[in-house]
Design a protein around this motif. Structure first.
Motif, PDB file in Angstrom:
ATOM      1  N   VAL A 152      16.573  35.950  13.654  1.00  0.00           N
ATOM      2  CA  VAL A 152      17.571  35.195  12.853  1.00  0.00           C
ATOM      3  C   VAL A 152      19.038  35.849  13.417  1.00  0.00           C
ATOM      4  O   VAL A 152      19.815  35.072  13.575  1.00  0.00           O
ATOM      5  CB  VAL A 152      17.207  35.766  11.390  1.00  0.00           C
ATOM      6  N   PHE A 153      18.708  37.316  13.180  1.00  0.00           N
ATOM      7  CA  PHE A 153      20.177  37.862  13.902  1.00  0.00           C
ATOM      8  C   PHE A 153      20.769  37.437  15.229  1.00  0.00           C
ATOM      9  O   PHE A 153      21.897  37.208  15.524  1.00  0.00           O
ATOM     10  CB  PHE A 153      20.077  39.271  13.936  1.00  0.00           C
ATOM     11  N   GLU A 155      20.721  34.713  16.631  1.00  0.00           N
ATOM     12  CA  GLU A 155      21.181  33.456  16.556  1.00  0.00           C
ATOM     13  C   GLU A 155      22.950  33.602  16.017  1.00  0.00           C
ATOM     14  O   GLU A 155      23.715  32.866  16.291  1.00  0.00           O
ATOM     15  CB  GLU A 155      20.757  32.483  15.547  1.00  0.00           C
ATOM     16  N   ILE A 156      22.824  34.537  15.204  1.00  0.00           N
ATOM     17  CA  ILE A 156      24.437  34.856  14.534  1.00  0.00           C
ATOM     18  C   ILE A 156      25.172  35.818  15.488  1.00  0.00           C
ATOM     19  O   ILE A 156      26.550  35.808  15.473  1.00  0.00           O
ATOM     20  CB  ILE A 156      24.150  35.608  13.151  1.00  0.00           C
ATOM     21  N   THR A 159      28.511  35.315  17.309  1.00  0.00           N
ATOM     22  CA  THR A 159      29.727  34.719  16.659  1.00  0.00           C
ATOM     23  C   THR A 159      30.524  36.310  15.909  1.00  0.00           C
ATOM     24  O   THR A 159      31.538  36.122  15.552  1.00  0.00           O
ATOM     25  CB  THR A 159      29.435  34.080  15.406  1.00  0.00           C
ATOM     26  N   LEU A 166      29.177  40.372   9.004  1.00  0.00           N
ATOM     27  CA  LEU A 166      28.324  39.296   8.547  1.00  0.00           C
ATOM     28  C   LEU A 166      28.689  38.758   7.011  1.00  0.00           C
ATOM     29  O   LEU A 166      29.045  39.648   6.481  1.00  0.00           O
ATOM     30  CB  LEU A 166      26.611  39.871   8.402  1.00  0.00           C
ATOM     31  N   GLU A 169      25.553  35.117   2.995  1.00  0.00           N
ATOM     32  CA  GLU A 169      24.669  34.274   3.422  1.00  0.00           C
ATOM     33  C   GLU A 169      23.715  34.552   4.484  1.00  0.00           C
ATOM     34  O   GLU A 169      22.477  34.456   4.699  1.00  0.00           O
ATOM     35  CB  GLU A 169      25.050  32.609   3.249  1.00  0.00           C
ATOM     36  N   GLU A 170      24.612  35.159   5.580  1.00  0.00           N
ATOM     37  CA  GLU A 170      23.945  35.606   6.673  1.00  0.00           C
ATOM     38  C   GLU A 170      23.060  36.848   6.616  1.00  0.00           C
ATOM     39  O   GLU A 170      21.765  36.841   7.172  1.00  0.00           O
ATOM     40  CB  GLU A 170      24.956  35.885   8.093  1.00  0.00           C
ATOM     41  N   ALA A 173      19.969  35.706   5.007  1.00  0.00           N
ATOM     42  CA  ALA A 173      18.758  34.918   5.743  1.00  0.00           C
ATOM     43  C   ALA A 173      18.125  36.016   6.633  1.00  0.00           C
ATOM     44  O   ALA A 173      17.126  35.895   6.699  1.00  0.00           O
ATOM     45  CB  ALA A 173      19.651  34.018   6.604  1.00  0.00           C
ATOM     46  N   ILE A 174      18.831  36.919   7.053  1.00  0.00           N
ATOM     47  CA  ILE A 174      18.398  38.126   8.004  1.00  0.00           C
ATOM     48  C   ILE A 174      17.049  38.867   7.153  1.00  0.00           C
ATOM     49  O   ILE A 174      16.311  38.984   7.498  1.00  0.00           O
ATOM     50  CB  ILE A 174      19.353  39.100   8.606  1.00  0.00           C
TER      51      ILE A 174
END
Length: 184
Positions: A152-153, A155-156, A159, A166, A169-170, A173-174
């Motif tokens: 998951v991380f 993908e972020i 950015t 972070l 919401e990020e 999700a992680i």
């Protein structure tokens, strides 16, 4: 760097002499730690001009541990920057993982190689200073959880540049990726 047992012994003996005579700038503590823990890849990283040009790629687990430590650095930094209502939101939405957002380490019994890598990175190489002084033995296997979280991380991560933390919401999700697939 691959060292034979006789080479390891020679380096260990020379490092003791080096220390007793108070010579130069070579980090003999790192030399000894890398040899005793079988993490000689650390010598290639920390002393590239000294060890020569025949550097080998570090074991894949080193890359994984570096990625896990990096991910947890971002998670802890973001969580620390949140105000109280936001931290409560994260705690509620990422239950049970959102209340104590803190890197737990690796299991000393089942993930000892990863634990050894983390210790040399943090304690001997001075990397990921956020974790310095912590007991990095989680006493529970966590690598599979960290791998799901890293998915998951990753993908972020592209950015995250400059001062961007972070988002809540990020982080949620992680943290929720810690769960095994059957619990979703």
């Amino acid at each position: 760097m691959k060292l034979s047992n006789p080479e390891k012994l020679i380096i260990l003996m020379l490092s003791e002499i080096y220390d007793k005579l108070g010579l130069g700038d070579i980090d003999t503590k790192l030399l000894r730690s890398a040899i005793y823990s079988e993490n000689t890849w650390a010598l290639d990283w920390e002393m590239p001009g000294v060890v020569g040009s025949d550097q080998e790629a570090p074991p894949p687990l080193v890359r994984d541990v570096v990625n896990y430590l990096d991910m947890w650095s971002f998670l802890e930094e973001a969580h620390a920057s949140f105000d109280a209502p936001t931290r409560e939101h994260v705690a509620r939405e990422a239950e049970p993982f959102g209340r104590h957002v803190r890197f737990s380490g690796f299991d000393g019994n089942n993930e000892s190689e990863a634990l050894s890598i983390a210790r040399i990175l943090v304690d001997d190489m001075g990397r990921f200073s956020r974790f310095k002084g912590r007991d990095l033995d989680s006493h529970a296997p966590l690598i599979s959880s960290y791998a799901r979280m890293l998915g998951v991380f990753e993908e972020i991560r592209p950015t995250l540049s400059g001062a961007r933390h972070l988002l809540p919401e990020e982080v949620i999700a992680i943290l929720l990726a810690k769960r095994t697939q059957s619990l979703k």
